[in-house]
Design an enzyme around this catalytic site. Sequence first.
Site, PDB file in Angstrom:
ATOM      1  N   CYS A 234     -20.964 -15.564  -7.656  1.00 41.73           N
ATOM      2  CA  CYS A 234     -19.630 -16.136  -7.741  1.00 41.73           C
ATOM      3  C   CYS A 234     -18.867 -15.865  -6.450  1.00 41.73           C
ATOM      4  CB  CYS A 234     -18.855 -15.538  -8.913  1.00 41.73           C
ATOM      5  SG  CYS A 234     -19.554 -15.948 -10.521  1.00 41.73           S
ATOM      6  N   HIS A 235     -18.007 -16.799  -6.080  1.00 41.22           N
ATOM      7  CA  HIS A 235     -17.140 -16.603  -4.932  1.00 41.22           C
ATOM      8  C   HIS A 235     -16.251 -15.395  -5.169  1.00 41.22           C
ATOM      9  CE1 HIS A 235     -14.066 -17.435  -1.886  1.00 41.22           C
ATOM     10  NE2 HIS A 235     -14.924 -18.281  -1.341  1.00 41.22           N
ATOM     11  N   ALA A 236     -15.983 -14.652  -4.118  1.00 42.26           N
ATOM     12  CA  ALA A 236     -15.188 -13.429  -4.272  1.00 42.26           C
ATOM     13  C   ALA A 236     -13.737 -13.705  -4.609  1.00 42.26           C
ATOM     14  CB  ALA A 236     -15.266 -12.610  -2.985  1.00 42.26           C
TER      15      ALA A 236
END
Length: 384
Positions: free
Chosen positions: A229-231
Amino acid sequence: MKTGDGPLSGFRVLDFTRVLAGPYATALLADLGADVIKVEGPQGDEYRHVGPFRDGESALFQTVNRGKRSVVLDLKDPRDVAVARDLAAAADVVVENFRPGVMARLGLGAEALMAANPKLVYASISGFGQSGPNADRPAYDIILQAMTGLMHVTGHPDGPPTMVGEAMGDVAGGVFATLGIVSALLERERTGRGRLIDVALHDSLAAMMPTAAARVLICGENPQRSGNCHALSAPFGVYPAGTGYFAVAVLNDHLFSAFCNVIGQPGLAADPRFASDTLRRANEPALALAITDWAANLTAEAAVTRLAAAGVPAAELTSAEAAWTSAQSVERALHTGVTHPAIGQISVPEQPVHFAGLARGGRRAAPTLDQDGAAIRAGQEGWR
């Protein structure tokens, strides 16, 4: 683009580099039309002896030494050092990636060569640069990934740190070295003088991490692993379908509303937990559950088709083989054919920038060891 064409056509590059970062940089210069002479010791570049192999030739060597010519010079032999100095005197660019101080001890350092050729652009590529407490340390890609924080932020939150699946430290160094060289050549057009360039792989890889830099330098955070997942954004990650995996990138409220409609939960767009990108990231586990429930009975291809039809950026996860052989890669001529004297017809990567009016392809293959040595040593190439 064809050998002799390109924006760097007519520029001469003397290449003392080996393994990956330096050869990658000079391969890009050759792709852009520069005449690159690769100087090798009697045993050749180490990458000639690293697999995978095809018909006895290293595939890795082919990919990062395309378009060059090879001359063997023993830099422990004063006669060969004299040949190297003569070549450098007629070169526009010298590139080396020895440890700091090695070229100077050989009599081929920037000070000596630029004194004889003030217009010379001299690029030194090393693990940690020509200064700093780590300047003398050796560096391989795994070391760089460990020391820049890249490995620390890669992997699942409850798992160990993970390497990125490509030698990004070396590649980053090669790209930034090329940028520095071309910039110095442009400056030389105005000033008439060359420039010494100091490129560190550590610095280059760190510069490829702007998201981490923003969080550390401006927000005072210490980024951690966030898995697939994107941070900072959600839903912005990789999710399982009934068959395969797919990636989704939702970065604003409009896309989120469209996304919610596709997965059959339009009410999520009005849910206060998901009212902003920041809140959506904080509550990503709930979104992930909704996504996986929706996709459980779909193939990854079907999920992507439905998302793309609504304008939501999405893609199936594909293998490296599928990516390099895809219609997109072929149409963009991301790799083109060359003829190697030992292997025959093969396909090797080409720099990715398209220049209007210049055809791609028509390049030289990577040279066999000392393939052009006799002519170069005899001064028949117009460099001496």
